[in-house]
Motif scaffolding. Structure first.
Motif, PDB file in Angstrom:
ATOM      1  N   SER A 201       0.809  -1.230   0.000  1.00 43.13           N
ATOM      2  CA  SER A 201       0.000   0.000   0.000  1.00 43.13           C
ATOM      3  C   SER A 201       0.839   1.275   0.000  1.00 43.13           C
ATOM      4  N   HIS A 202       2.116   1.176   0.346  1.00 37.64           N
ATOM      5  CA  HIS A 202       2.947   2.368   0.443  1.00 37.64           C
ATOM      6  C   HIS A 202       4.185   2.333  -0.451  1.00 37.64           C
ATOM      7  N   GLU A 203       4.318   1.281  -1.266  1.00 38.79           N
ATOM      8  CA  GLU A 203       5.436   1.217  -2.205  1.00 38.79           C
ATOM      9  C   GLU A 203       5.028   0.393  -3.416  1.00 38.79           C
ATOM     10  N   TRP A 204       5.676   0.660  -4.524  1.00 37.48           N
ATOM     11  CA  TRP A 204       5.400  -0.090  -5.728  1.00 37.48           C
ATOM     12  C   TRP A 204       6.677  -0.218  -6.532  1.00 37.48           C
ATOM     13  N   SER A 205       6.712  -1.220  -7.380  1.00 38.36           N
ATOM     14  CA  SER A 205       7.927  -1.498  -8.119  1.00 38.36           C
ATOM     15  C   SER A 205       7.593  -1.962  -9.530  1.00 38.36           C
TER      16      SER A 205
ATOM     17  N   TYR B 278      -7.685   6.106   3.038  1.00 42.87           N
ATOM     18  CA  TYR B 278      -7.856   7.430   3.620  1.00 42.87           C
ATOM     19  C   TYR B 278      -6.540   8.085   4.012  1.00 42.87           C
ATOM     20  N   ASN B 279      -5.451   7.451   3.703  1.00 44.70           N
ATOM     21  CA  ASN B 279      -4.139   7.977   4.021  1.00 44.70           C
ATOM     22  C   ASN B 279      -3.506   8.546   2.753  1.00 44.70           C
ATOM     23  N   PRO B 280      -3.317   9.873   2.657  1.00 45.20           N
ATOM     24  CA  PRO B 280      -2.741  10.441   1.438  1.00 45.20           C
ATOM     25  C   PRO B 280      -1.277  10.063   1.223  1.00 45.20           C
ATOM     26  N   ASP B 281      -0.680   9.394   2.201  1.00 42.77           N
ATOM     27  CA  ASP B 281       0.689   8.909   2.037  1.00 42.77           C
ATOM     28  C   ASP B 281       0.725   7.459   1.549  1.00 42.77           C
ATOM     29  N   SER B 282      -0.443   6.880   1.232  1.00 46.28           N
ATOM     30  CA  SER B 282      -0.504   5.552   0.624  1.00 46.28           C
ATOM     31  C   SER B 282      -0.701   5.735  -0.880  1.00 46.28           C
TER      32      SER B 282
ATOM     33  N   ARG C  51      -2.982   8.758  -2.184  1.00 45.97           N
ATOM     34  CA  ARG C  51      -2.317   9.802  -2.969  1.00 45.97           C
ATOM     35  C   ARG C  51      -3.026   9.982  -4.315  1.00 45.97           C
ATOM     36  N   ALA C  52      -3.389   8.876  -4.952  1.00 44.36           N
ATOM     37  CA  ALA C  52      -4.063   8.963  -6.249  1.00 44.36           C
ATOM     38  C   ALA C  52      -5.389   9.711  -6.122  1.00 44.36           C
ATOM     39  N   ILE C  53      -6.169   9.361  -5.126  1.00 43.28           N
ATOM     40  CA  ILE C  53      -7.475  10.007  -4.936  1.00 43.28           C
ATOM     41  C   ILE C  53      -7.285  11.466  -4.543  1.00 43.28           C
ATOM     42  N   TRP C  54      -6.377  11.722  -3.633  1.00 43.77           N
ATOM     43  CA  TRP C  54      -6.071  13.101  -3.232  1.00 43.77           C
ATOM     44  C   TRP C  54      -5.586  13.901  -4.441  1.00 43.77           C
TER      45      TRP C  54
END
Length: 169
Positions: free
Chosen positions: A46-50, A81-85, A89-92
C-alpha cells in the motif's frame, strides 16, 4: 489496449518493454498528470510499488487533471484514507475513479486489458469492465475495491432503456 483506447480519443501512453520503468513513468506523469486513464501493473504494497528499473513511492502517483485509475497490484487500496498511501495519494491527487486491491488478490483476480479495452469502448460501466465475471476465478468481490461511481463509463449518448414488463403470475 492502447490502440483501441487512443482511437476512442483517450490520452493514453503505453509504457512497455524497456520503457516500462519507474523513470519513464515519472517523466510521463510528473509533475502534473495529463492522462485520462491510468492502467498500472506493478508489485508492492500500500505504500510502495515497483516496476522495471526500481521502486516507487506514493509521491510518484501523480496529481493533476482528473483521471480514472486501475491498478493491478497487491494492496494499493489497503489504506485509502491515508494520502501517504498509493491509493490515498491517487485520490487526493485527482483520481475520481480507482480500482485496486485491499490485500493480495493474486494476479488472476484482475481482468486482462485485452478484455477490458473493448468493453470500455462499448460503453460498459468501468466497474463491470474490470471485475471478474460469474464463474471466473474470483468473480465474487474478493479483496478488490472501487472508489468512485460504479456506473462511470465512456459513452457519447445514454443507453436506450427497455420498458419493464412484469411477468403475470
Amino acid at each position: 489496449a492502447e490502440p483501441l483506447l487512443t482511437k476512442a480519443g483517450l490520452n493514453v501512453k503505453r509504457l512497455a518493454g524497456k520503457d516500462a520503468d519507474i523513470a519513464s513513468f515519472r517523466r510521463g506523469a510528473l509533475p502534473w498528470n495529463t492522462w485520462d486513464l491510468m492502467i498500472i501493473n506493478s508489485s508492492g504494497g500500500s505504500h510502495e510499488w515497483s516496476v522495471h528499473g526500481g521502486g516507487g513511492t506514493p509521491d510518484d502517483f501523480p496529481i493533476g487533471g482528473p483521471c480514472a485509475m486501475h491498478v493491478t497490484h497487491s494492496g494499493t487500496a489497503a489504506d485509502l484514507y491515508n494520502p501517504d498511501s498509493l491509493a490515498g495519494r491517487a485520490i487526493w491527487g485527482g483520481a475520481f475513479w480507482y480500482f485496486g486491491s485491499t490485500a493480495e488478490p493474486f494476479l488472476s483476480a484482475f481482468q486482462p486489458s485485452r478484455y477490458t479495452a473493448p468493453r470500455i469502448l462499448n460503453g460498459a460501466p468501468f466497474a463491470s469492465v474490470f471485475r471478474q465475471r460469474t464463474n471466473q476465478n474470483f468473480w465474487r468481490p474478493w479483496r478488490l475495491t472501487i472508489v468512485g461511481d460504479p456506473l462511470y463509463c465512456l459513452r457519447e449518448k445514454p443507453p436506450k432503456r427497455k420498458e419493464f414488463k412484469p411477468k403475470q403470475w
